[in-house]
Scaffold this active site. Structure first.
Site, PDB file in Angstrom:
ATOM      1  N   SER A 123       0.839  -1.198   0.000  1.00  0.00           N
ATOM      2  CA  SER A 123       0.000   0.000   0.000  1.00  0.00           C
ATOM      3  C   SER A 123       0.870   1.243   0.000  1.00  0.00           C
ATOM      4  O   SER A 123       2.048   1.200   0.331  1.00  0.00           O
ATOM      5  CB  SER A 123      -0.887   0.008   1.243  1.00  0.00           C
ATOM      6  N   LYS A 124       0.212   2.321  -0.381  1.00  0.00           N
ATOM      7  CA  LYS A 124       0.871   3.612  -0.470  1.00  0.00           C
ATOM      8  C   LYS A 124       1.484   4.023   0.860  1.00  0.00           C
ATOM      9  O   LYS A 124       2.478   4.723   0.895  1.00  0.00           O
ATOM     10  CB  LYS A 124      -0.172   4.669  -0.830  1.00  0.00           C
TER      11      LYS A 124
END
Ligand code: GLU
Length: 495
Positions: free
Chosen positions: A258-259
């Site tokens: 994920s970011k």
């Protein structure tokens, strides 16, 4: 004919996971002499991002993954090629309507008028009672007449897939082997939404069929949707493609990539100065492994050696250190001219560039500067900073000039003598080979120890504790600047 596709939704920037899916699909097509298509799946209007398609295309082209058909870049504009288009789903609405009507007529799909509130209640009830979640089939029981009346009254409706509630759906996944789902657990998926747009599930099946896709390569998150898709193929009487579901990409702590834990957009890696060859090589190894020691693969070698059978089912950890390693390997392998060409945008952005424009235009000279550090940096973006000492002598303390086994008096004596000796070398002879030879001879003749000369020389020229060798630096600086920097050191020593 092997035909694969990458079918992203333009919801933002292309994710590294998307790049991997595209790469694997591309490799499967190319190694079979087939075709690779790009289709844009933009039916989820809530998540649509205007610049998404352009970003996807630019990232794919940057990585060297160029579609043969479908949505492409032409003259820097989004355009479409091929006789099975349009390849942007929002331009295909009448096609989806036609196939929805076919399903409805055959009784394989049905209208559903349930409001969101009711669906939410059903879901909460199911969750509370630990039942499988999904539509409870209420509208399936409506009489034909009732349906017609509600449609005529203009009530909001969607069309749902009538999923059989007995038996199993089974397929032989090219990555995961035999996969089985109990049909009773598969939801009556919405196929056509109230806004007239199809959902992904209908559109993907219709398009993969009409676009004659032979292999669907996509992320693991779609495994549970595949039974719905296979049911649609069966209802339409179409031969389904082969499926390959790729393992998840994970952060180092094994959570889903994920970011929050770092960059995930291909564009971000490009902007940070990673080379496309390195990203492609790195991404290829996220889930695939040739089973040998070989790690450096060009695109052509990947086309030759890649196989879906060797893709693992287990999640693949996205390890940025490994990416850094690949990038360094590629920087070492590329010629300095090539690295210079690619690093130019970063030089142009660097803080000291403005005053150095003329020098930087001299590419041959810049390539020599780049050679000094290209095997040590991680990305192209690191280069301007790493060679900044060539453009501007950094400030340094005079103690740095003293070799670890030497004294200040010794350096004070050696540097002026050395400067004089260097001054006798002509500009024509000013290159690292001759410099190395002459300085070496001079050291011998003077009976100095090598370190007592080379250390202060190198520090005078670089102003740094660590740097490439003094001959290399001197060649790049040229005679005048070399002597000037020695003067700076000599003045420092006497202060
Ligand atoms: N539009 C889907 C996505 O963005 C494509 C999934 C598929 O390849 O079938 O993930």
């Amino acid at each position: 004919m092997v035909r694969t596709r990458f079918a992203p939704s333009p919801t933002g920037k292309l994710h590294v996971g998307g790049l991997r899916t595209a790469l694997y699909a591309y490799l499967v097509a190319k190694q079979n002499g087939g075709q690779f298509l790009l289709r844009i799946e933009d039916t989820d209007r809530g998540r649509f991002v205007e610049t998404g398609t352009m970003n996807i295309l630019q990232s794919l082209y940057w990585a060297g993954i160029v579609p043969d058909e479908g949505v492409v870049l032409q003259d820097d504009k989004v355009s479409q090629i091929g006789d099975k288009g349009p390849y942007i789903q929002s331009e295909r609405l009448p096609i989806y309507k036609k196939y929805t009507d076919e399903l409805l007529a055959a009784g394989n799909a049905y209208y559903c008028f349930c409001a969101n509130e009711r669906l939410e209640e059903v879901r909460q009830f199911q969750q509370k009672n630990k039942l499988p979640t999904g539509y409870d089939g209420r509208c399936l029981k409506l009489e034909k007449k009732e349906v017609e009346a509600m449609l005529a009254a203009g009530e909001n409706s969607v069309v749902r897939l009538k999923m059989p509630k007995t038996g199993e759906t089974v397929w032989n996944d090219l990555v995961r082997g035999v996969v089985k789902f109990k049909n009773e657990l598969v939801d009556d998926q919405v196929l056509l939404k109230s806004d007239g747009f199809p959902t992904y599930h209908l559109a993907v099946v219709v398009d993969d069929h009409l676009m004659e896709i032979s292999h669907v390569v996509r992320g693991e998150e779609w495994v549970s949707s595949t039974p719905k898709h296979l049911q649609l193929y069966a209802y339409f009487g179409w031969q389904p493609p082969q499926f390959a579901h790729l393992p998840l990409l994970l952060n180092a702590d094994k959570s889903k990539l994920s970011k929050r834990q770092g960059d995930v957009a291909v564009e971000d890696y490009c902007a940070k100065g990673y080379l496309p060859e390195a990203i492609v090589n790195f991404v290829a190894f996220l889930g695939w492994n040739p089973g040998t020691e070989k790690e450096i693969y060009s695109m052509d070698e990947l086309i030759k050696d890649f196989s879906l059978e060797k893709v693992s089912k287990a999640g693949a950890v996205f390890n940025v250190e490994k990416l850094d390693w690949f990038n360094r390997e590629y920087l070492k392998r590329l010629s300095s001219n090539e690295v210079t060409k690619r690093a130019l945008p970063w030089f142009e952005k660097s803080d000291y560039f403005k005053d150095q424009k003329l020098k930087i235009k001299d590419r041959e000279w810049l390539a020599k500067v780049v050679v000094l550090e290209k095997d040590r940096v991680i990305t192209l973006a690191d280069l301007p900073q790493a060679v900044k000492f060539i453009f501007e002598l950094p400030g340094y303390q005079k103690d740095l000039l003293i070799w670890r086994k030497g004294t200040i008096e010794e350096v004070q004596k050696i540097l002026p003598e050395l400067k004089e000796s260097l001054n006798t070398i002509s500009i024509q002879d000013w290159n690292k080979l001759i410099l190395e030879q002459k300085v070496g001879e001079w050291i011998k003749q003077k009976m100095y120890s090598t370190g007592s000369v080379l250390w202060p020389l190198r520090v005078s020229l670089s102003g740094q504790q660590n740097s490439p060798g003094p001959d290399e630096i001197a060649e790049v600086l040229g005679k005048d600047e070399t002597l000037r920097r020695l003067d700076v050191a000599i003045v420092k020593l006497s202060s």
